[in-house]
Design a protein around this motif. Structure first.
Motif, PDB file in Angstrom:
ATOM      1  N   LEU A 128      27.611 -15.273  25.581  1.00 53.98           N
ATOM      2  CA  LEU A 128      26.156 -15.460  25.628  1.00 53.98           C
ATOM      3  C   LEU A 128      25.486 -15.317  24.263  1.00 53.98           C
ATOM      4  O   LEU A 128      24.318 -15.682  24.111  1.00 53.98           O
ATOM      5  N   LEU A 129      26.200 -14.798  23.284  1.00 52.58           N
ATOM      6  CA  LEU A 129      25.577 -14.537  21.979  1.00 52.58           C
ATOM      7  C   LEU A 129      25.070 -15.811  21.308  1.00 52.58           C
ATOM      8  O   LEU A 129      23.959 -15.844  20.761  1.00 52.58           O
ATOM      9  N   HIS A 130      25.872 -16.859  21.346  1.00 52.58           N
ATOM     10  CA  HIS A 130      25.512 -18.113  20.661  1.00 52.58           C
ATOM     11  C   HIS A 130      24.212 -18.697  21.224  1.00 52.58           C
ATOM     12  O   HIS A 130      23.385 -19.225  20.465  1.00 52.58           O
ATOM     13  N   LYS A 131      24.029 -18.560  22.523  1.00 54.31           N
ATOM     14  CA  LYS A 131      22.820 -19.088  23.181  1.00 54.31           C
ATOM     15  C   LYS A 131      21.555 -18.517  22.544  1.00 54.31           C
ATOM     16  O   LYS A 131      20.529 -19.206  22.437  1.00 54.31           O
ATOM     17  N   TYR A 132      21.621 -17.260  22.106  1.00 49.08           N
ATOM     18  CA  TYR A 132      20.445 -16.600  21.541  1.00 49.08           C
ATOM     19  C   TYR A 132      20.506 -16.506  20.008  1.00 49.08           C
ATOM     20  O   TYR A 132      19.688 -15.822  19.390  1.00 49.08           O
ATOM     21  N   GLY A 133      21.495 -17.169  19.418  1.00 49.15           N
ATOM     22  CA  GLY A 133      21.578 -17.221  17.959  1.00 49.15           C
ATOM     23  C   GLY A 133      22.101 -15.959  17.301  1.00 49.15           C
ATOM     24  O   GLY A 133      21.850 -15.726  16.111  1.00 49.15           O
ATOM     25  N   PHE A 134      22.851 -15.148  18.049  1.00 44.80           N
ATOM     26  CA  PHE A 134      23.348 -13.890  17.502  1.00 44.80           C
ATOM     27  C   PHE A 134      24.771 -14.017  16.962  1.00 44.80           C
ATOM     28  O   PHE A 134      25.609 -14.733  17.520  1.00 44.80           O
ATOM     29  N   THR A 135      25.054 -13.267  15.900  1.00 45.93           N
ATOM     30  CA  THR A 135      26.389 -13.183  15.327  1.00 45.93           C
ATOM     31  C   THR A 135      27.131 -12.005  15.948  1.00 45.93           C
ATOM     32  O   THR A 135      26.546 -11.190  16.669  1.00 45.93           O
ATOM     33  N   TYR A 136      28.430 -11.910  15.634  1.00 45.68           N
ATOM     34  CA  TYR A 136      29.198 -10.763  16.108  1.00 45.68           C
ATOM     35  C   TYR A 136      30.086 -10.228  14.991  1.00 45.68           C
ATOM     36  O   TYR A 136      30.872 -10.975  14.403  1.00 45.68           O
TER      37      TYR A 136
END
Length: 276
Positions: A128-136
């Motif tokens: 789900l991170l990519h959907k909200y533009g978040f990195t990991y």
């Protein structure tokens, strides 16, 4: 181009919460807050930083986001969320409205389940991170590199960055298996690497810049100059060396590269990766 320290921490020291800071690390058993780092960064010719979580709680997110008020040199935050929670999407949606929250991290290196990142619930959170533009940020020890490679391959659209070059056993001089697995992880084009956290993996009191050369050779051969970024790991680094010495390790090594490549390693790549 801004010069960015891609990895550092702030905390108000709590001996219970921060029990990982043992008596051997007395030099960092105190508070570390923005005014002190602001001075250190300016002294070292750096323009800004990315503050990374040091406690696995959403209270830590609020603490870090609060520190950005009045301290515009903090360009981004890497926080923590429970990626395995049922309400993970709700939490990610919440943080998507905070301009400076750039990504998240979990202290995978400390988990008894070394392959936690491959568990279905964890992967659901990652998905789900990519959907909200978040990195990991991937925080692991060398024995977990093979799992990180599987994770990165499974989510090719997700931006990952390996923290602290996966903490190789520098003090013991071990390099071979780590080197081979770094190459496999770097083969995933969605993975970057932070050239950070090395001094704490060496003999704290007996290292020189040459101690790290063969490890840096591996990292830069694998990731190149377009997917590597400098991080100080301040203030943790202080147990083994001050900011100037830590930065000098990478500066000296990178002197072989072009001025443009050095600019990318010391800011451009972090700016791109974290959308600073």
């Amino acid at each position: 181009m801004l010069k960015i320290d891609a990895h550092q921490h702030f905390w108000v020291f709590d001996p219970v919460r921060d029990s990982w800071i043992n008596d051997e690390m007395k030099v960092i058993q105190r508070d570390f807050l923005p005014p002190e780092l602001d001075f250190v960064l300016r002294e070292s010719g750096m323009d800004g930083c990315v503050a990374v979580q040091a406690d696995q709680s959403e209270e830590q997110n609020a603490f870090l986001l609060g520190l950005t008020e009045g301290h515009d040199f903090i360009k981004g935050i890497v926080g923590w969320v429970d990626l395995q929670a049922d309400n993970i999407e709700e939490r990610l949606e919440h943080y998507s409205h905070t301009k400076l929250m750039k990504g998240f991290r979990h202290v995978l290196q400390g988990e008894a389940n070394r392959a936690l990142m491959l568990e279905p619930a964890f992967k659901r959170g990652i998905s789900l991170l990519h959907k909200y533009g978040f990195t990991y940020d991937i925080l692991i020890f060398p024995d977990q590199l093979k799992f990180a490679t599987k994770l990165a391959k499974e989510f090719p659209d997700q931006k990952f960055v390996l923290d602290h070059i996966a903490k190789p056993y520098i003090k013991d001089g071990k390099i071979d298996s780590w080197s081979a697995e770094i190459e496999q992880l770097a083969a995933c084009p969605n993975v970057y690497c932070k050239v950070s956290g090395m001094v704490t993996e060496a003999d704290w009191h007996n290292w020189t810049n040459d101690t790290f050369k063969r490890y840096l050779d591996v990292v830069f051969k694998a990731f190149g100059t377009k997917r590597t970024m400098f991080g100080s790991d301040w203030p943790v680094c202080l147990v083994a060396g001050d900011y100037t010495r830590v930065k000098a390790i990478v500066s000296e090594y990178c002197s072989q590269f072009t001025a443009d490549e050095q600019d990318m390693i010391f800011g451009g790549n972090a700016t791109t990766f974290y959308n600073l």
